[in-house]
Design a protein around this motif. Structure first.
Motif, PDB file in Angstrom:
ATOM      1  N   PRO A  47     -20.682 -52.945  51.756  1.00 43.59           N
ATOM      2  CA  PRO A  47     -20.429 -53.048  53.203  1.00 43.59           C
ATOM      3  C   PRO A  47     -21.593 -53.627  53.998  1.00 43.59           C
ATOM      4  O   PRO A  47     -21.382 -54.166  55.085  1.00 43.59           O
ATOM      5  N   ASP A  48     -22.826 -53.532  53.489  1.00 40.23           N
ATOM      6  CA  ASP A  48     -23.989 -54.037  54.231  1.00 40.23           C
ATOM      7  C   ASP A  48     -24.221 -55.521  54.022  1.00 40.23           C
ATOM      8  O   ASP A  48     -25.227 -56.066  54.483  1.00 40.23           O
ATOM      9  N   GLY A  49     -23.287 -56.199  53.309  1.00 34.70           N
ATOM     10  CA  GLY A  49     -23.423 -57.632  53.099  1.00 34.70           C
ATOM     11  C   GLY A  49     -24.174 -58.005  51.839  1.00 34.70           C
ATOM     12  O   GLY A  49     -24.206 -59.176  51.458  1.00 34.70           O
ATOM     13  N   ARG A  50     -24.779 -57.021  51.195  1.00 41.63           N
ATOM     14  CA  ARG A  50     -25.435 -57.277  49.919  1.00 41.63           C
ATOM     15  C   ARG A  50     -24.453 -57.009  48.779  1.00 41.63           C
ATOM     16  O   ARG A  50     -23.305 -56.655  48.998  1.00 41.63           O
ATOM     17  N   TYR A  51     -24.935 -57.162  47.541  1.00 38.43           N
ATOM     18  CA  TYR A  51     -24.057 -57.054  46.382  1.00 38.43           C
ATOM     19  C   TYR A  51     -24.678 -56.154  45.322  1.00 38.43           C
ATOM     20  O   TYR A  51     -25.904 -56.005  45.244  1.00 38.43           O
ATOM     21  N   GLN A  52     -23.824 -55.574  44.526  1.00 34.85           N
ATOM     22  CA  GLN A  52     -24.231 -54.944  43.276  1.00 34.85           C
ATOM     23  C   GLN A  52     -23.842 -55.898  42.155  1.00 34.85           C
ATOM     24  O   GLN A  52     -22.676 -56.268  42.036  1.00 34.85           O
ATOM     25  N   LEU A  53     -24.822 -56.287  41.361  1.00 35.20           N
ATOM     26  CA  LEU A  53     -24.558 -57.180  40.238  1.00 35.20           C
ATOM     27  C   LEU A  53     -24.368 -56.342  38.979  1.00 35.20           C
ATOM     28  O   LEU A  53     -25.281 -55.622  38.557  1.00 35.20           O
ATOM     29  N   LYS A  54     -23.172 -56.431  38.414  1.00 27.20           N
ATOM     30  CA  LYS A  54     -22.847 -55.712  37.179  1.00 27.20           C
ATOM     31  C   LYS A  54     -22.926 -56.695  36.021  1.00 27.20           C
ATOM     32  O   LYS A  54     -22.256 -57.718  36.033  1.00 27.20           O
ATOM     33  N   MET A  55     -23.724 -56.347  35.006  1.00 30.74           N
ATOM     34  CA  MET A  55     -23.952 -57.246  33.880  1.00 30.74           C
ATOM     35  C   MET A  55     -23.520 -56.555  32.590  1.00 30.74           C
ATOM     36  O   MET A  55     -24.117 -55.557  32.184  1.00 30.74           O
ATOM     37  N   LYS A  56     -22.458 -57.064  31.987  1.00 29.02           N
ATOM     38  CA  LYS A  56     -21.936 -56.507  30.746  1.00 29.02           C
ATOM     39  C   LYS A  56     -22.104 -57.520  29.621  1.00 29.02           C
ATOM     40  O   LYS A  56     -21.779 -58.701  29.788  1.00 29.02           O
ATOM     41  N   THR A  57     -22.589 -57.030  28.487  1.00 25.79           N
ATOM     42  CA  THR A  57     -22.760 -57.878  27.309  1.00 25.79           C
ATOM     43  C   THR A  57     -21.902 -57.332  26.184  1.00 25.79           C
ATOM     44  O   THR A  57     -22.063 -56.173  25.785  1.00 25.79           O
ATOM     45  N   PHE A  58     -20.959 -58.142  25.709  1.00 28.16           N
ATOM     46  CA  PHE A  58     -20.113 -57.744  24.581  1.00 28.16           C
ATOM     47  C   PHE A  58     -19.449 -58.996  23.996  1.00 28.16           C
ATOM     48  O   PHE A  58     -18.862 -59.789  24.712  1.00 28.16           O
ATOM     49  N   PRO A  59     -19.578 -59.182  22.672  1.00 27.52           N
ATOM     50  CA  PRO A  59     -18.969 -60.364  22.047  1.00 27.52           C
ATOM     51  C   PRO A  59     -17.453 -60.269  21.988  1.00 27.52           C
ATOM     52  O   PRO A  59     -16.757 -61.281  22.037  1.00 27.52           O
ATOM     53  N   VAL A  60     -16.919 -59.052  21.846  1.00 27.71           N
ATOM     54  CA  VAL A  60     -15.474 -58.828  21.798  1.00 27.71           C
ATOM     55  C   VAL A  60     -15.168 -57.552  22.575  1.00 27.71           C
ATOM     56  O   VAL A  60     -16.038 -56.697  22.769  1.00 27.71           O
ATOM     57  N   ASP A  61     -13.938 -57.416  23.015  1.00 27.92           N
ATOM     58  CA  ASP A  61     -13.516 -56.192  23.672  1.00 27.92           C
ATOM     59  C   ASP A  61     -13.649 -55.025  22.690  1.00 27.92           C
ATOM     60  O   ASP A  61     -13.148 -55.088  21.563  1.00 27.92           O
TER      61      ASP A  61
END
Length: 417
Positions: A264-278
């Motif tokens: 809501p404050d105009g900034r972001y949360q960056l989510k970083m996921k690493t996985f070769p397969v589900d």
């Protein structure tokens, strides 16, 4: 002791004696004790079997007793006259008037017997084994829904050990882990930090996730998910995300999904996921308070991660309702997370899933991470049975949002070609 909590397979006639100990709050917190405050011990209903518990939730009706004893300052115990009807000894936020009157009648008229009393411990005594053992569960959370007790210790004792002896030893042993049990924000340990452990069930019908979440919540409260309770005071949480998505396409060792979630404050949360397969486990880390002027995500990624190659994927809107549950046997905490993800524009569509996610584990004596997968699997089976009973078609899988977005992109390309 490091023995893992288990459900009982003991035969008929075996039971766990359960005693609620009400005592001066000074036994648990560094406040001045109140002179003359007795220790009140209320025997609760015997629990069938011989299962151990990492924790136990006592609702108001669970605290009723007809066998109540006092232990005075000298360590002497005396049983009080048996009340005509079972008395509720703790009403989640207070002592019921009937119980207070009962205590007052048993003590000197000038004494206020309940002023410093608090629900301090739940003692679970097992006698089926060769040598009796008592689990000491200390009060860890007080809520209007109930009072949560968490195991701090367990000890063996003689079969003929008297109540004062057991209570005295429990008061000594109960100080273990005290700063995890008396300070609520120290209460949890997340095993495998930085790794998301999540089993997905993809809904094949156009079900209402709100209706589903309410019904699952009710089912857990009604005892239809044996061995699980809702997290007292944090039973249901609701979430909404607008998310901008990228696939990591190179190098192969870093394959995964990066996503900017709007705040809501105009900034972001960056989510970083690493996985070769589900899969069940995926590496997941976050950056919070990320500033991206004019939503120039490509520029941000190029600057911050020059060794990675990204592909832009569609943005989506996501709503999620979480029923937060805890395992009484193991202390593991999970979310039953029903979400609906909508991709707008050409090739866009809606994905509905129920995700069972391991969150953390309550600190307790004997805690053990080896049971996480089994408990997650058991919870998933209960959710699947609930869906089947509700007539909702579903499929257990590891189908990720990344795979969903890639499929949406491929569908849009096929339509335009």
């Amino acid at each position: 002791m490091t023995a893992q909590s288990t459900e009982s397979t003991a035969g008929p006639g075996v039971g766990v004696t359960r005693r609620l100990v009400l005592a001066d709050i000074a036994h648990q917190y560094s406040v001045a004790p109140t002179d003359g405050t007795p220790v009140v011990v209320a025997e609760l209903a015997t629990e069938p079997g011989n299962g151990t518990r990492a924790m136990e939730l006592l609702r108001q009706e669970d605290t009723t007793s007809q066998a109540i004893s006092l232990i005075d300052d000298t360590g002497a115990a005396r049983p009080l006259p048996r009340p005509a009807e079972p008395l509720t000894t703790w009403a989640c936020t207070r002592f019921p008037e009937e119980f207070t009157a009962f205590l007052s009648g048993a003590l000197a008229p000038a004494r206020s017997p309940h002023a410093a009393l608090a629900p301090l411990m739940l003692l679970r005594t097992h006698t089926a084994a060769g040598q009796p053992c008592t689990e000491v569960l200390m009060c860890a959370r007080l809520r209007t829904i109930g009072t949560l007790f968490v195991r701090a210790a367990r000890f063996h004792h003689a079969a003929d050990a008297g109540l004062p002896e057991i209570v005295a030893e429990a008061l000594q042993q109960g100080t273990a882990l005290q700063d995890h049990l008396r300070i609520e924000n120290n209460a949890y340990l997340p095993y495998e930090k930085g790794v998301e452990i999540e089993q997905k069930v993809t809904l094949l019908d156009d079900a209402s996730i709100w209706s589903l979440s309410k019904d699952i919540w009710t089912a857990v409260e009604n005892g239809d998910f044996p061995g699980f309770i809702t997290d007292p005071g944090y039973e249901l949480t609701r979430w909404h995300f607008v998310q901008h998505n990228y696939e990591v396409v190179a190098p192969a060792a870093e394959a995964g999904h990066y996503a900017f979630q709007e705040n809501p404050d105009g900034r972001y949360q960056l989510k970083m996921k690493t996985f070769p397969v589900d899969a069940l486990r995926r590496t997941e880390i976050f950056r919070k308070g990320v500033e991206v002027p004019d939503q120039n995500f490509d520029e941000y990624l190029a600057r911050e991660f020059p060794d990675l190659t990204f592909r832009r994927l569609p943005s989506f809107r996501r709503t999620r309702f979480d029923v937060n549950v805890q395992s009484l046997a193991t202390g593991h905490c999970f979310g039953i997370e029903s979400d609906e993800t909508t991709v707008d524009g050409p090739g866009g569509r809606t994905l509905r899933q129920v995700e069972m996610e391991y969150l953390e584990t309550r600190w307790h004596e004997g805690m053990d991470s080896s049971s996480i997968d089994d408990e997650l699997g058991r919870l998933t089976g209960l959710v699947e049975a609930f869906l089947a009973k509700d007539g909702i078609a579903a499929e257990r899988n590891f189908y990720s949002k990344l795979s969903f977005l890639k499929n949406c992109t491929a569908d849009a390309a096929a339509v335009s070609s």
